[in-house]
Design a protein around this motif. Structure first.
Motif, PDB file in Angstrom:
ATOM      1  N   LEU A  74      48.814 -20.697  47.980  1.00 27.64           N
ATOM      2  CA  LEU A  74      48.726 -20.817  49.187  1.00 27.64           C
ATOM      3  C   LEU A  74      47.594 -20.231  49.692  1.00 27.64           C
ATOM      4  CD1 LEU A  74      51.917 -18.859  49.974  1.00 27.64           C
ATOM      5  CD2 LEU A  74      51.471 -21.342  49.986  1.00 27.64           C
ATOM      6  N   PHE A 101      54.220 -13.223  46.638  1.00 30.60           N
ATOM      7  CA  PHE A 101      55.731 -13.663  47.363  1.00 30.60           C
ATOM      8  C   PHE A 101      55.441 -12.357  48.669  1.00 30.60           C
ATOM      9  CE2 PHE A 101      56.865 -13.676  43.142  1.00 30.60           C
ATOM     10  CZ  PHE A 101      57.832 -14.973  43.127  1.00 30.60           C
ATOM     11  N   ASN A 103      52.378 -12.188  50.199  1.00 28.44           N
ATOM     12  CA  ASN A 103      51.445 -13.194  50.691  1.00 28.44           C
ATOM     13  C   ASN A 103      52.441 -14.098  51.878  1.00 28.44           C
ATOM     14  OD1 ASN A 103      50.404 -10.717  50.015  1.00 28.44           O
ATOM     15  ND2 ASN A 103      48.618 -12.011  48.682  1.00 28.44           N
ATOM     16  N   SER A 104      52.922 -15.000  50.928  1.00 25.65           N
ATOM     17  CA  SER A 104      53.807 -15.955  51.547  1.00 25.65           C
ATOM     18  C   SER A 104      54.930 -15.601  52.552  1.00 25.65           C
ATOM     19  CB  SER A 104      55.011 -16.212  50.470  1.00 25.65           C
ATOM     20  OG  SER A 104      55.858 -17.250  50.414  1.00 25.65           O
ATOM     21  N   GLY A 111      46.472 -16.577  48.711  1.00 30.23           N
ATOM     22  CA  GLY A 111      47.732 -16.419  47.492  1.00 30.23           C
ATOM     23  C   GLY A 111      47.980 -14.481  47.323  1.00 30.23           C
ATOM     24  N   GLY A 419      59.793 -16.010  50.378  1.00 25.42           N
ATOM     25  CA  GLY A 419      58.558 -16.269  49.281  1.00 25.42           C
ATOM     26  C   GLY A 419      58.836 -17.060  49.123  1.00 25.42           C
ATOM     27  N   LYS A 422      58.234 -21.220  49.476  1.00 20.76           N
ATOM     28  CA  LYS A 422      56.869 -21.194  50.083  1.00 20.76           C
ATOM     29  C   LYS A 422      55.756 -22.136  48.832  1.00 20.76           C
ATOM     30  CE  LYS A 422      54.113 -20.603  54.213  1.00 20.76           C
ATOM     31  NZ  LYS A 422      52.623 -19.522  54.384  1.00 20.76           N
ATOM     32  N   VAL A 423      56.368 -20.787  48.209  1.00 18.76           N
ATOM     33  CA  VAL A 423      55.205 -20.619  47.247  1.00 18.76           C
ATOM     34  C   VAL A 423      55.310 -22.055  46.834  1.00 18.76           C
ATOM     35  CG1 VAL A 423      54.207 -19.769  45.170  1.00 18.76           C
ATOM     36  CG2 VAL A 423      54.358 -18.064  47.215  1.00 18.76           C
TER      37      VAL A 423
END
Ligand code: NDP
Length: 433
Positions: A74, A101, A103-104, A111, A419, A422-423
């Motif tokens: 990300l 997760f 940060n997502s 990242g 989380g 998205k990653v």
């Protein structure tokens, strides 16, 4: 497990996330086909290095430094540095894994990574800590950068240490690369609200979670663990919202102040004089200190663990539930044991996992990076508004996902699936790398 022997905290963190993912994998077999889970728990890069430094008595000391660059699907790796004697690879990997997760969840382009050292800053002079930071950065500098990996603070690394780390980076590279590290002072590239963000954000998340049951902080009896950066700002925000914060702690014991924690005294003791929390009780009439015990002996309606991992176990959780606990939000990373989480959830207590509740710190770090990239500096009010809207969005996304997957109010499920998705989608899009 066999691949990563002895990394207890890392196993705990991976198990906690993977236990939530069954339903999402059933709906999305493409994640299984592309071995997303296997890739997610193998860091992209792990760096371990020697940190030699000279103490005030002229003795050469050696510590171990770490940076685990976990996942950059990300954005650049982003996550703090922890200086604490308990640090080893298993702790850095658990923190880095959680960070991916978290940060997502922030919705920002970052990242996940984490680092630190087994260096113990306690009892060390300012000169010793500065020389340690300089030596640490003399190796770390070659691995980090605005577009590569952006460290920040964590336990034992506050604004003072970030200054010394950044100063050494600048000196070695001859570049004023503000975006290489966050948590900087506001006069040299830092963002207003970054210092407050994790504690404030945790309380804002808890406030929104309480509102789902028609409750608020107003008049609530609150217990907080720790008395560092996250704890102090959680206390400040909880008090601002009308909460009655009666206790906080450090690694040596806890204080109870039925009149309400006096933040000015606490900050003087902990931030200015850097003394143990016991000193607070000596200076505040009516307060008392309990040595060698956890703060969870105190009755509370809202609990905010803001110290360290696995600091609240099943016995503590049981006692808190019996004392009338309504909600718990994690300011620290993984402060509850899995048994404690299960107990709170089955007792119907509102429970917010750290990767959602304490994401305000890293989100504001990303706002600091935005300001650095545009050579701008935002006002306190504007930045706090951004933080508040990010925390509201994280809360609502977690709540909506939990509902979508048939378990309303389960913020663990909501945070892990939101989380992860998205990653995982970004990893699929980027191919097998
Ligand atoms: P600080 O170093 O500022 O404060 C840590 C506090 O926790 C101190 O009161 C410390 O007491 C106590 N503590 C540390 N280790 C232990 C232990 N083994 N047992 C009991 N108490 C302990 O760190 P932060 O406030 O920055 O971090 C606290 C937690 O929040 C950590 O889990 C961190 O990962 C998490 N976090 C921090 C963020 C940030 O922005 N700073 C962002 C997101 C999460 P003592 O001084 O006696 O050691």
């Amino acid at each position: 497990l066999a691949r990563n022997p002895g990394e207890r905290e890392f196993h705990q963190a991976v198990t906690e996330v993977f236990e939530s993912l069954g339903p999402v994998l059933e709906r999305n077999p493409q994640y299984v086909d592309a071995a997303v889970l296997e890739r997610l728990c193998e860091p992209e890069r792990q760096i371990i290095f020697r940190v030699p430094w000279v103490d005030d008595a002229g003795h050469v000391r050696i510590n171990r430094g770490f940076r685990v660059e976990f996942n950059s699907a990300l954005g650049p790796y982003k996550g703090g540095l922890r200086f604490h004697p308990s640090v080893y690879l298993g702790i850095v990997k658990f923190l880095g894994f959680e960070q991916v997760f978290k940060n997502s969840l922030t919705g920002m382009p970052i990242g996940g990574g984490k680092g630190g050292s087994d260096f113990d800053p306690r009892g060390r002079s300012a000169g010793e800590v500065m020389r340690f930071c300089q030596s640490f950065m003399t190796e770390l500098y070659r691995h980090i950068g605005e577009y590569t990996d952006v460290p920040a603070g964590d336990i034992g690394v506050g604004g003072r240490e970030i200054g010394w780390l950044f100063g050494q980076y600048k000196r070695i590279t001859n570049r004023y690369e503000s975006g290489v590290i966050t948590g900087k002072g506001v006069t040299w590239g830092g963002s207003l609200v970054r210092t407050e963000a994790t504690g404030y954000g945790t309380v804002l998340f808890a406030q929104r979670m309480l509102a789902t049951r028609g409750l608020s902080f107003d008049g609530m009896r609150v217990a907080v663990s720790g008395s560092g950066n996250v704890a102090i700002h959680a206390i400040e925000k909880a008090q601002a919202l009308g909460g009655h914060v009666v206790a906080c702690s450090d690694s040596l014991g806890y204080v109870v102040d039925e009149a309400g924690i006096d933040l000015e005294v606490l900050r003087q003791v902990r931030e200015v004089e850097r003394l143990p929390v016991a000193e607070y009780a000596k200076r505040r009439g009516g307060a008392h200190y309990v040595p060698a015990a956890r703060v969870w002996q105190v009755d509370a309606q809202v609990a905010l663990p803001c110290a360290t991992q696995n600091e609240l176990d099943e016995t503590d959780a049981k006692r808190l539930v019996e004392s009338g606990l309504l909600a718990l939000a994690e300011g620290a990373n993984m402060p509850l044991t899995p048994e404690a989480v299960a107990l709170l959830q089955s007792a119907g207590v509102l429970y917010a996992p750290g990767k959602a509740a304490n994401a305000g710190g890293v989100a504001t770090s990303a706002l600091e990076m935005q300001q650095n990239a545009s050579r701008d500096a935002w006002s306190f009010e504007h930045t706090e508004e951004r933080l508040a809207s990010i925390m509201a969005r994280i809360h609502d996304n977690c709540a909506e996902t939990a509902e979508e997957y048939g378990d309303p109010g389960n913020y663990v499920l909501g945070a892990n699936i939101t989380g992860f998705t998205k990653v995982a989608d970004a990893m699929l899009a980027l191919g097998v790398v």
